[in-house]
Design a protein around this motif. Sequence first.
Motif, PDB file in Angstrom:
ATOM      1  N   ASN A  73     -27.312  42.329  50.460  1.00 53.92           N
ATOM      2  CA  ASN A  73     -26.826  43.588  50.663  1.00 53.92           C
ATOM      3  C   ASN A  73     -27.066  44.007  51.626  1.00 53.92           C
ATOM      4  N   LEU A  74     -27.836  43.064  52.707  1.00 52.72           N
ATOM      5  CA  LEU A  74     -28.265  43.870  54.228  1.00 52.72           C
ATOM      6  C   LEU A  74     -27.397  44.771  54.991  1.00 52.72           C
ATOM      7  N   GLN A  75     -27.641  45.785  55.280  1.00 49.89           N
ATOM      8  CA  GLN A  75     -27.136  46.225  56.440  1.00 49.89           C
ATOM      9  C   GLN A  75     -26.468  47.864  55.274  1.00 49.89           C
ATOM     10  N   ARG A  76     -26.278  47.939  53.963  1.00 50.10           N
ATOM     11  CA  ARG A  76     -24.987  48.669  53.568  1.00 50.10           C
ATOM     12  C   ARG A  76     -26.316  49.850  53.208  1.00 50.10           C
ATOM     13  N   PRO A  77     -25.140  51.081  52.927  1.00 46.88           N
ATOM     14  CA  PRO A  77     -26.258  51.802  52.906  1.00 46.88           C
ATOM     15  C   PRO A  77     -27.069  51.719  51.184  1.00 46.88           C
ATOM     16  N   LEU A  78     -28.894  52.223  51.220  1.00 46.28           N
ATOM     17  CA  LEU A  78     -29.509  51.629  50.257  1.00 46.28           C
ATOM     18  C   LEU A  78     -28.504  52.825  48.917  1.00 46.28           C
ATOM     19  N   THR A  79     -28.094  53.772  48.530  1.00 45.22           N
ATOM     20  CA  THR A  79     -27.094  54.584  48.187  1.00 45.22           C
ATOM     21  C   THR A  79     -26.202  53.388  47.189  1.00 45.22           C
ATOM     22  N   SER A  80     -25.597  52.030  48.339  1.00 46.96           N
ATOM     23  CA  SER A  80     -24.342  50.885  47.600  1.00 46.96           C
ATOM     24  C   SER A  80     -25.245  49.521  47.424  1.00 46.96           C
ATOM     25  N   VAL A  81     -26.768  50.079  47.272  1.00 49.28           N
ATOM     26  CA  VAL A  81     -27.235  48.101  46.990  1.00 49.28           C
ATOM     27  C   VAL A  81     -27.731  48.272  45.678  1.00 49.28           C
ATOM     28  N   PRO A  82     -27.031  47.181  44.847  1.00 53.59           N
ATOM     29  CA  PRO A  82     -27.292  46.837  43.796  1.00 53.59           C
ATOM     30  C   PRO A  82     -29.011  47.557  42.750  1.00 53.59           C
ATOM     31  N   ASP A  83     -29.066  47.635  42.004  1.00 54.83           N
ATOM     32  CA  ASP A  83     -30.502  48.615  41.761  1.00 54.83           C
ATOM     33  C   ASP A  83     -31.085  46.564  41.452  1.00 54.83           C
ATOM     34  N   PRO A  84     -32.499  46.286  42.539  1.00 58.03           N
ATOM     35  CA  PRO A  84     -33.473  44.377  41.812  1.00 58.03           C
ATOM     36  C   PRO A  84     -33.783  44.978  40.616  1.00 58.03           C
ATOM     37  N   PHE A  85     -33.613  45.800  40.101  1.00 58.05           N
ATOM     38  CA  PHE A  85     -34.667  46.465  38.967  1.00 58.05           C
ATOM     39  C   PHE A  85     -33.552  45.988  38.042  1.00 58.05           C
ATOM     40  N   GLY A  86     -32.571  46.685  38.118  1.00 52.46           N
ATOM     41  CA  GLY A  86     -30.947  47.374  36.983  1.00 52.46           C
ATOM     42  C   GLY A  86     -31.314  47.485  35.957  1.00 52.46           C
ATOM     43  N   GLU A  87     -32.217  48.936  36.856  1.00 54.20           N
ATOM     44  CA  GLU A  87     -32.027  50.310  35.393  1.00 54.20           C
ATOM     45  C   GLU A  87     -31.459  51.196  36.415  1.00 54.20           C
ATOM     46  N   PHE A  88     -31.236  51.327  37.409  1.00 54.50           N
ATOM     47  CA  PHE A  88     -30.164  52.670  37.814  1.00 54.50           C
ATOM     48  C   PHE A  88     -28.993  52.116  39.118  1.00 54.50           C
ATOM     49  N   GLU A  89     -27.994  53.190  39.482  1.00 55.34           N
ATOM     50  CA  GLU A  89     -26.920  52.918  39.953  1.00 55.34           C
ATOM     51  C   GLU A  89     -27.033  51.725  41.267  1.00 55.34           C
ATOM     52  N   SER A  90     -28.130  51.976  42.199  1.00 55.30           N
ATOM     53  CA  SER A  90     -28.187  51.468  42.712  1.00 55.30           C
ATOM     54  C   SER A  90     -30.186  51.301  42.845  1.00 55.30           C
ATOM     55  N   PHE A  91     -30.011  50.807  44.365  1.00 59.55           N
ATOM     56  CA  PHE A  91     -31.386  50.741  44.897  1.00 59.55           C
ATOM     57  C   PHE A  91     -31.722  52.298  45.295  1.00 59.55           C
ATOM     58  N   GLY A  92     -31.402  52.457  46.745  1.00 66.41           N
ATOM     59  CA  GLY A  92     -30.821  54.028  46.888  1.00 66.41           C
ATOM     60  C   GLY A  92     -31.835  55.081  45.497  1.00 66.41           C
ATOM     61  N   HIS A  93     -31.541  54.888  44.560  1.00 64.90           N
ATOM     62  CA  HIS A  93     -31.021  55.482  43.289  1.00 64.90           C
ATOM     63  C   HIS A  93     -32.332  55.086  42.272  1.00 64.90           C
ATOM     64  N   HIS A  94     -32.983  53.809  42.717  1.00 65.44           N
ATOM     65  CA  HIS A  94     -34.482  53.757  41.935  1.00 65.44           C
ATOM     66  C   HIS A  94     -35.141  54.686  42.440  1.00 65.44           C
ATOM     67  N   ASN A  95     -34.684  54.897  43.770  1.00 64.75           N
ATOM     68  CA  ASN A  95     -36.379  54.475  44.553  1.00 64.75           C
ATOM     69  C   ASN A  95     -36.482  55.965  44.766  1.00 64.75           C
ATOM     70  N   ASN A  96     -35.413  56.569  44.767  1.00 62.04           N
ATOM     71  CA  ASN A  96     -35.154  57.968  44.684  1.00 62.04           C
ATOM     72  C   ASN A  96     -36.691  58.557  43.231  1.00 62.04           C
ATOM     73  N   ALA A  97     -35.975  58.170  42.321  1.00 66.67           N
ATOM     74  CA  ALA A  97     -36.171  58.406  41.126  1.00 66.67           C
ATOM     75  C   ALA A  97     -37.751  58.089  40.686  1.00 66.67           C
ATOM     76  N   MET A  98     -38.237  57.243  41.871  1.00 63.81           N
ATOM     77  CA  MET A  98     -39.934  56.788  41.181  1.00 63.81           C
ATOM     78  C   MET A  98     -40.352  57.639  42.304  1.00 63.81           C
ATOM     79  N   LEU A  99     -39.841  58.391  43.151  1.00 63.43           N
ATOM     80  CA  LEU A  99     -39.994  59.490  44.104  1.00 63.43           C
ATOM     81  C   LEU A  99     -40.896  60.599  43.415  1.00 63.43           C
ATOM     82  N   ARG A 100     -39.212  60.490  42.404  1.00 65.17           N
ATOM     83  CA  ARG A 100     -39.019  62.794  41.641  1.00 65.17           C
ATOM     84  C   ARG A 100     -40.133  62.586  40.948  1.00 65.17           C
ATOM     85  N   ARG A 101     -40.348  60.558  39.948  1.00 63.80           N
ATOM     86  CA  ARG A 101     -40.817  60.890  38.518  1.00 63.80           C
ATOM     87  C   ARG A 101     -43.006  61.054  38.984  1.00 63.80           C
TER      88      ARG A 101
END
Length: 343
Positions: free
Chosen positions: A102-130
């Motif tokens: 998924n290289l070069q795809r927007p971070l909110t279009s890359v699947p979450d490697p942790f399998g917890e959120f809609e995307s990798f971008g969503h996962h990292n955003n959630a960690m930031l907000r937490r």
Amino acid sequence: MTKLRDAAMNSKAWPFEEARRVLKRYEKAPPKKGFVLFETGYGPSGLPHIGTFGEVQRTTMIRRAFELISDIPTKLIVFSDDLDGMRKVPDNVPNTAMLKENLQRPLTSVPDPFGEFESFGHHNNAMLRRFLDTFGFEYEFISATDFYKSGRFDETLMRACERYDAIMKIMLASLREERQQTYSCFLPIHPETGRVLYVPIRHVDAKAGTVTFDDEDGREWTLPVTGGNVKLQWKPDFGARWAALDVDFEMYGKDHSTNTPIYDGICEVLGGRKPEHFTYELFLDEQGQKISKSKGNGLTIDEWLTYAATESLGYFMYQKPKTAKRLWWDVIPKAVDEYHQQL
């Protein structure tokens, strides 16, 4: 209250010095938007690290200082550049083979490697907000993906089409000759592959608000710059965001400092007023290397809080922001001791 305000106006502590610079922007008239806007940015290419926290913490210190010297309301925005293409796979996450696909795809279009959120971008955003919520920060979170797709950025993007040549003049002056041949401030997102493309733009239609380009296979495409079809390169994006949101203050690490004239120039080309800036020194790991989200070096917020209270971390961030700080285990007891000495 008058004595407190007088003391704040005369304080030589760096947050008050920065707050007074921001206040000077509005000595003739209050902001038309009704508040002073502080912004801090986050690149969600990896898990948030302690340096990300430090940027929000220090900006909040200046915001609080401003509130002591002025009655103008304030707001803090935390902006995540999650429409950025994933350029490399972080070292500290699972499922790296999937991420490579998924290289070069927007971070909110890359699947979450942790399998917890809609995307990798969503996962990292959630960690930031937490962890920002853990510390009780008051902020509004903005996702670049939402910002581009919702239309909030459309007016600025259309203006970027109209003033494309002026933006390119600023950018090309900062680039090597070889890079100048292929550079464009617009990065189209391929309609089929979903990847962010670093390709020359053949034509910009200011009236229609479109860009025309050839993809890697030589096929010609024309896309509107609005609606999340195109994103700005990161340097123009910085200045355009300042113009679109009417940002009054943003701080960043010294690795950005040489780009400040570029950010300011593009903000002004797009009709904005450049904000006040503050440049801080970088956080370093045990070996004296810059800490990185993709490497996962340095300490995490959770590691610090396992051994020490939040106040000691805040005190650590307050001390000498213009001095580089090594961020390793032995720093924690030292910071705790100094915090208690200063109580």
